[in-house]
Design an enzyme around this catalytic site. Sequence first.
Site, PDB file in Angstrom:
ATOM      1  N   ASN A   1      17.126  15.061  12.036  1.00 23.93           N
ATOM      2  CA  ASN A   1      18.159  14.111  12.414  1.00 23.93           C
ATOM      3  C   ASN A   1      19.392  14.303  11.538  1.00 23.93           C
ATOM      4  OD1 ASN A   1      15.959  12.485  10.854  1.00 23.93           O
ATOM      5  ND2 ASN A   1      17.709  11.102  10.674  1.00 23.93           N
ATOM      6  N   ASP A   2      19.806  13.333  10.766  1.00 22.96           N
ATOM      7  CA  ASP A   2      21.141  13.305  10.171  1.00 22.96           C
ATOM      8  C   ASP A   2      21.535  14.581   9.432  1.00 22.96           C
ATOM      9  OD1 ASP A   2      20.522  10.745  10.902  1.00 22.96           O
ATOM     10  OD2 ASP A   2      21.040   9.822   9.000  1.00 22.96           O
ATOM     11  N   PRO A   3      22.767  15.054   9.649  1.00 19.22           N
ATOM     12  CA  PRO A   3      23.325  16.091   8.774  1.00 19.22           C
ATOM     13  C   PRO A   3      23.637  15.491   7.413  1.00 19.22           C
ATOM     14  CG  PRO A   3      25.012  15.305  10.295  1.00 19.22           C
ATOM     15  CD  PRO A   3      23.731  14.631  10.692  1.00 19.22           C
TER      16      PRO A   3
END
Length: 585
Positions: free
Chosen positions: A60-62
Amino acid sequence: MGSRGAWACLGVALLLVQLAGASHVVYDDYEKLEAEAGTAIVDPGLRTGYHFQPPKNWINDPNAPMYYKGWYHFFYQYNPKGAVWGNIVWAHSVSRDLINWVALETALQPSIPSDQYGCWSGSATILPDGSPVIMYTGIDRPNLNYQVQNLAIPRNASDPLLREWVKPAGINPIIVPEGGINATQFRDPTTAWRTAGDTHWRLLIGSVAAGGGARGAAYVYRSRDFRRWTRVRRPLHSAATGMWECPDFFPVSRDGRRVGLETSVLGPKVKHVLKNSLDLRRYDYYTVGTYDQKVEKYVPDDPAGDDARRQLRYDYGNFYASKTFYDPAKKRRVLWGWANESDTTADDVAKGWAGIQAIPRTVWLDPSGRQLLQWPIEEVEALRRKSVTLKDRVIKPGQHVEVTGLQTAQADVEVSFEVSSLAGAEPLDPALAGDAERLCGARGAAVAGGVGPFGLWVLASGDQRERTAVFFRVFRPARGDKKPVVLMCSDPTKSSLNPNLYKPTFAGFVDTDISNGKISLRSLIDRSVVESFGAGGKTCILSRVYPSLAIGKNAHLYVFNNGKVDVKVSRLTAWEMKKPLMNGA
């Protein structure tokens, strides 16, 4: 840029543990999920070719993108144990060009009391001596989601690949939720900044405003040494939008040039952008405004900018938890964003992977000052191969024309349209005038109009039973306005014969003057993702789609016009895209 041979050597030397994956529900019963999994979207031809992802598992999140000693570094939330969220660590990949990637060892994983239940999102800051430091959210209590902020530094700052990260003993957590902060809504520290002549570093942490309610907030913390931090009493900014995740705050040049600014730049020729990811809506919103460092306050230029229904978005599709960084090598600001799947959790487990990153985008302030412009980084064009071009082709009402001569399951398409007349534009229903998504849902690609819908059918089957439409539709100016209203839509409702997929229409209004009848579109097509840029990057929409028929060589590309006036394709060029080196997959 390294040659293919250099990349091959690097791959042999550094093809280490291949990581993958990391949202906020943990699934433990994998056998049950595997038993429930269908087979409709497990076809390997649906795995993206040139969008960033690891070989398997959930991402998920960068996190903490940066440029360091000739290398681009990218970290991301990842689950090394499966294709659903849980067991979160920071995976780490490196690149010379933001397109070809090699996976390294895990950068951060639970190892100290203040992150023993998870290493969540954060950012990197380059210190004055040139060395990087990472700030990230740790979970330090079981089942309570209690969030604190931690610091990590490279074990060896002379290593350009930054392969080992350490958490200095005795200092973590360096920020804890005190003074009325909700400890379960306190996360995702930003890149820090320190302006010329100032002695304090500053960063933001996403939260909700003290006192309860539904006001999302970005709290300012200040430090002289990057280890002892003090909270400014009031948030930099807040709005009645619910919890703010993954805040981002950066300067942009007011002169309209396609140039980025280092995060600490401040001055009369600078505006600031404040972005928040709304936990309630799962979209990224931003405002352009003015930052007053003396009073630690940010004020959006648009008074309506605090209303989530009217806020600007980086992307009006499947795009969340984004993060920018300043690239000193090319003097640009680069935006990363996560795109989740549109299938079921059971299907994710069956195919063994979930989540991709959007193509990195260069972002800069539009000359109007009202919004950002975004465009795929120039390096992606190195993947272009065989091409075909159409020129001055008129598409009659109700007509569609196939673009032939190349495979289009993995392609880059740029097209310029010219509408013969705007006189037949439809009136805009006042009830839908402020809601592009509802408008697109009601007036989709299959609904004939006056001026439009016109655009592309991508990832289409030969019989057009499957097709994803990316299109424009023009409406008459609202009362008192001079400009026609331009709607841009991505309509995947016919993208697959699989009835179990999530297939929402995505849409945004385009702030452009189409009085001359001209507008452009670019779509990056990559097997199960369609990432589109309207009017030179004024409106962007990423959509995840999973065709049943239009896979590989069976994918087709069409230009269509479902309006009542002629639309000319002034020029269309489509390129096949090769697959880059992608983390060993």
